[in-house]
Design an enzyme around this catalytic site. Structure first.
Site, PDB file in Angstrom:
ATOM      1  CD  GLU A 145      -2.913  -1.029   1.825  1.00 26.55           C
ATOM      2  OE1 GLU A 145      -4.429  -1.279   1.658  1.00 26.55           O
ATOM      3  OE2 GLU A 145      -2.760  -0.380   3.075  1.00 26.55           O
ATOM      4  CD  GLU A 248      -4.250  -5.520   1.524  1.00 28.56           C
ATOM      5  OE1 GLU A 248      -4.904  -4.923   2.177  1.00 28.56           O
ATOM      6  OE2 GLU A 248      -3.005  -5.298   1.744  1.00 28.56           O
TER       7      GLU A 248
END
Length: 371
Positions: A145, A248
């Protein structure tokens, strides 16, 4: 670059959950987690990797303790099952995400030049050790991320030059050790078009090494509706021509609390991340049926991205049961992160197993889609 549609699961907490008493069942029969997932069409596993998730006195930070030895042990099991593996380098001693990208303790005094060298050498040495132990990943994620960069403060957005420099060092190491292994770059908030275009335009314009896959996080409880994800993926396909994987994703199946299972005092547990006030705003309700309908729509949208560039997904921690002792952090890791806490399991109501470890019907949706 990838082969077929990826039905992936991030089961990085598996070792810890099982060690602390968690068990998994399919139609009433106890089985190994990986056996159950494979029987429902799962073909890929994602595992996170931290450098040194321990205090200087050796006390574990928790949340799976995903150092190299733990990761190798789980990867060995995954490979034995015939499943492929995505290795997720966090480049930290604990969690990284848009709100925190903390340098490892061993690198805390490094400047940009030293960090670039450290990323390269650590990535290279890790992959060489995995190759030596016959546990080599099939895909590598360089950073987790990376929306706001990595290795703060040197690599914090808007320092895009250093972001490209550090990420490129990891990519070069992957290319050196594992020729042909796909490399993913992963951001959060998969519905945010401007975020993705700004980040990747800056990365590319600053000479970032080429990569293979754009990874996106998509969580309905925090992001916009699923149509926004599909629209962003289609725009990214047109703009960059890269394969895309939702690295995700998760959808709640209940709003029932699980406090009694954790055995923590109220001030010791953070409670679930997908809270009732968030669940009330979901496109699909936080029920078992709602989770199934979400997965049906999600699979259709990702597989329908233009030019076949939507290549799959990884459901995040579908088996993180609320067993005593397995939480997202410990007091020691809170100190490392500078986080007020508290600890506890935040994820159990977004899993693909109920609180007792029984496989949920959403897995049948995945199986049917893959047939």
């Amino acid at each position: 670059m990838t082969e077929g549609f990826i039905h992936g699961m991030d089961i990085s907490s598996m070792d810890e959950v099982v060690r602390l008493g968690g068990r998994f069942y399919d139609k009433g029969e106890e089985k190994e987690l990986t056996d159950i997932l494979k029987s429902y069409g799962v073909n890929y596993i994602r595992l996170r990797l931290w450098l040194d998730p321990y205090t200087e006195e050796g006390k574990p930070y928790g949340a799976g303790g995903n150092d190299l030895e733990v990761t190798l042990r789980m990867m060995g099991k995954v490979k034995k099952e015939g499943l492929k593996c995505l290795l997720d380098f966090h480049y930290s001693d604990f969690w990284t995400d848009p709100g925190k990208q903390i340098k490892p303790k061993a690198w805390k005094d490094y400047g940009a030049e030293e960090l670039e060298k450290a990323v390269y050498e650590y990535t290279r040495d890790t992959l060489m050790e995995m190759k030596r132990r016959n546990c080599f990943p099939d895909m590598v994620q360089v950073g987790n991320e990376l929306t706001n960069g990595l290795l703060w403060p040197e690599g914090k957005k808007p320092e895009y030059g250093n972001i490209a420099r550090f990420v490129s060092a990891g990519i070069r190491a992957v290319r050196e050790v594992g020729k042909g292994i796909p490399v993913m770059l992963h951001l959060d908030n998969g519905t945010d078009r401007e975020l993705y275009q700004t980040w990747f335009d800056n990365y590319i314009s600053r000479g970032g090494e080429d990569f293979d896959i754009i990874g996106l996080s998509y969580y309905p409880v925090w992001n916009n509706g699923i149509r926004g994800l599909a629209e962003n993926m289609n725009l990214l396909a047109e703009r960059y021509g890269k394969e895309m994987i939702v690295a995700e994703v998760a959808q709640p199946f209940t709003m029932e609390d699980y406090a009694r299972r954790e055995g923590l005092a109220p001030d010791e547990r953070k409670g679930y991340a997908a809270k009732p006030e968030l669940g009330a705003k979901l496109e699909y309700p936080p029920t078992i049926d709602g989770q199934c309908r979400f997965m049906e729509r999600f699979l259709a949208e990702v597989s329908g991205v233009r030019d076949g560039l939507g290549r799959g997904y990884f459901y995040w921690e579908p088996a993180w049961l609320p067993v005593r002792g397995s939480g997202w952090a410990t007091p020691d890791s809170l100190a490392y992160m500078g986080d007020p806490g508290p600890c506890g399991n935040e994820w159990a109501n977004q899993a693909l197993f109920d609180y007792d470890g029984n496989a949920l019907p959403a897995l049948e949706v995945i199986k049917k889609f893959g047939e």
